[in-house]
Motif scaffolding. Structure first.
Motif, PDB file in Angstrom:
ATOM      1  N   PRO A 104       0.843  -1.212   0.000  1.00 46.33           N
ATOM      2  CA  PRO A 104       0.000   0.000   0.000  1.00 46.33           C
ATOM      3  C   PRO A 104       0.869   1.251   0.000  1.00 46.33           C
ATOM      4  N   GLY A 105       0.551   2.184  -0.852  1.00 45.68           N
ATOM      5  CA  GLY A 105       1.368   3.378  -0.999  1.00 45.68           C
ATOM      6  C   GLY A 105       2.508   3.218  -1.980  1.00 45.68           C
ATOM      7  N   GLY A 106       2.616   2.042  -2.590  1.00 40.38           N
ATOM      8  CA  GLY A 106       3.686   1.808  -3.554  1.00 40.38           C
ATOM      9  C   GLY A 106       3.460   2.475  -4.891  1.00 40.38           C
ATOM     10  N   VAL A 107       2.261   3.007  -5.121  1.00 39.10           N
ATOM     11  CA  VAL A 107       1.952   3.767  -6.336  1.00 39.10           C
ATOM     12  C   VAL A 107       1.771   5.231  -5.941  1.00 39.10           C
ATOM     13  N   PHE A 155       2.285   8.679 -13.017  1.00 37.15           N
ATOM     14  CA  PHE A 155       2.485   7.951 -11.768  1.00 37.15           C
ATOM     15  C   PHE A 155       3.596   6.929 -11.932  1.00 37.15           C
ATOM     16  N   GLN A 156       4.095   6.444 -10.804  1.00 39.94           N
ATOM     17  CA  GLN A 156       5.078   5.379 -10.803  1.00 39.94           C
ATOM     18  C   GLN A 156       4.727   4.374  -9.720  1.00 39.94           C
ATOM     19  N   ALA A 157       5.088   3.111  -9.955  1.00 36.41           N
ATOM     20  CA  ALA A 157       4.784   2.038  -9.015  1.00 36.41           C
ATOM     21  C   ALA A 157       6.040   1.218  -8.778  1.00 36.41           C
ATOM     22  N   ASN A 158       6.295   0.886  -7.523  1.00 36.55           N
ATOM     23  CA  ASN A 158       7.425   0.042  -7.159  1.00 36.55           C
ATOM     24  C   ASN A 158       6.912  -1.356  -6.851  1.00 36.55           C
TER      25      ASN A 158
END
Length: 265
Positions: free
Chosen positions: A175-178, A186-189
């Motif tokens: 949660p919060g990785g995007v 946006f970016q996502a890890n």
């Protein structure tokens, strides 16, 4: 005077207003869309691989600026591994010995599943909305191929399967990785575990607006093991008989060598 005023009004109107008939049909509202990309479409897994992170970049199109500003858009990005049949067994004690007595085979389950989201997935949408679009680890679809027991027993096997996957960190959420890096970018890890399976994986991004599913996008990611680990994996898959014979021979040779080296005269 009236003609002069009408001429002045027509001169101030934009050309687009003159080209469309008054009272004509309104222009269709374009639906929101999502696009994603990743820096590398292939990942090489070396023998000393301990896990890594992959960054997925994306953009939203045709969004409502006001809803975007107040955080009404949510995004879930997942990395789903190859699918395969998975058998879950339950042990019972029979005459003092623990043996496998019950088993359930689940059809085409992802071997790994990592998810990142703008917030906790349960807060993004209603449970039915998330389940319908297969979003979130607790709602992953588990369909048994062989089962003749009661429904509550099936739930027990399902929970055990999910628990084992989460304990091995093959199923995980972030949660919060995007996060949004600009108004619509946006970016996502996404975390890749050390035991990630070999093969073609799927990166999937899903966007919600005020809790409702809007759109999604997918692309593939190839994971390839290298070195001696890849040789062993390929031998086990392509020539299981010779691989088994060699494994037994190697175990016997190792045992005999150890007995010679540590033998007492």
């Amino acid at each position: 005077m009236r003609a002069a005023a009408l001429f002045l009004l027509l001169a101030l109107l934009p050309a687009s207003a003159l080209s469309e008939p008054i009272g004509g049909p309104p222009r269709p509202v374009e639906r929101e869309a999502i696009n994603i990309g990743v820096s590398s479409r292939e990942i090489a897994i070396a023998p000393d691989f301990a896990g890594t992170d992959v960054t997925v970049f994306g953009s939203l199109e045709n969004v409502d600026p006001y809803l975007l500003a107040i955080g009404a858009y949510d995004i879930v990005v997942s990395l789903e591994g190859p699918r395969d049949f998975v058998t879950v067994r339950k042990k019972d004690r029979v005459m003092g010995v623990w043996i496998n007595r019950h088993a359930v085979t689940f059809e085409r389950m992802p071997e790994s599943l990592s998810m990142a989201s703008t917030k906790v997935i349960a807060d993004i949408g209603a449970p039915l909305e998330l389940y319908t679009h297969n979003v979130g680890l607790p709602r992953v679809r588990v369909v048994p191929s062989t089962f003749s027991g009661r429904a509550e027993e099936l739930a027990e096997f399902r929970d055990a399967f999910l628990g084992l996957k989460e304990k091995a960190r093959l199923y995980q959420t972030n949660p919060g990785g995007v996060s949004f890096v600009s108004s619509s970018l946006f970016q996502a890890n996404i975390h890749i575990p050390a035991d990630i399976p070999n093969g073609t994986h799927t990166i999937r991004a899903v966007v919600f607006k005020t809790g409702q599913y809007i759109a999604e996008k997918e692309l593939s990611l190839h994971v390839q093991k290298t070195g001696i680990e890849q040789m062993i994996t390929r031998a086990a898959e392509e020539d299981p008989l010779y691989y088994g014979i060699f494994a037994v021979f190697l175990a016997a040779l190792t045992g005999w060598t150890a007995s010679v080296m540590f033998r007492r005269d």
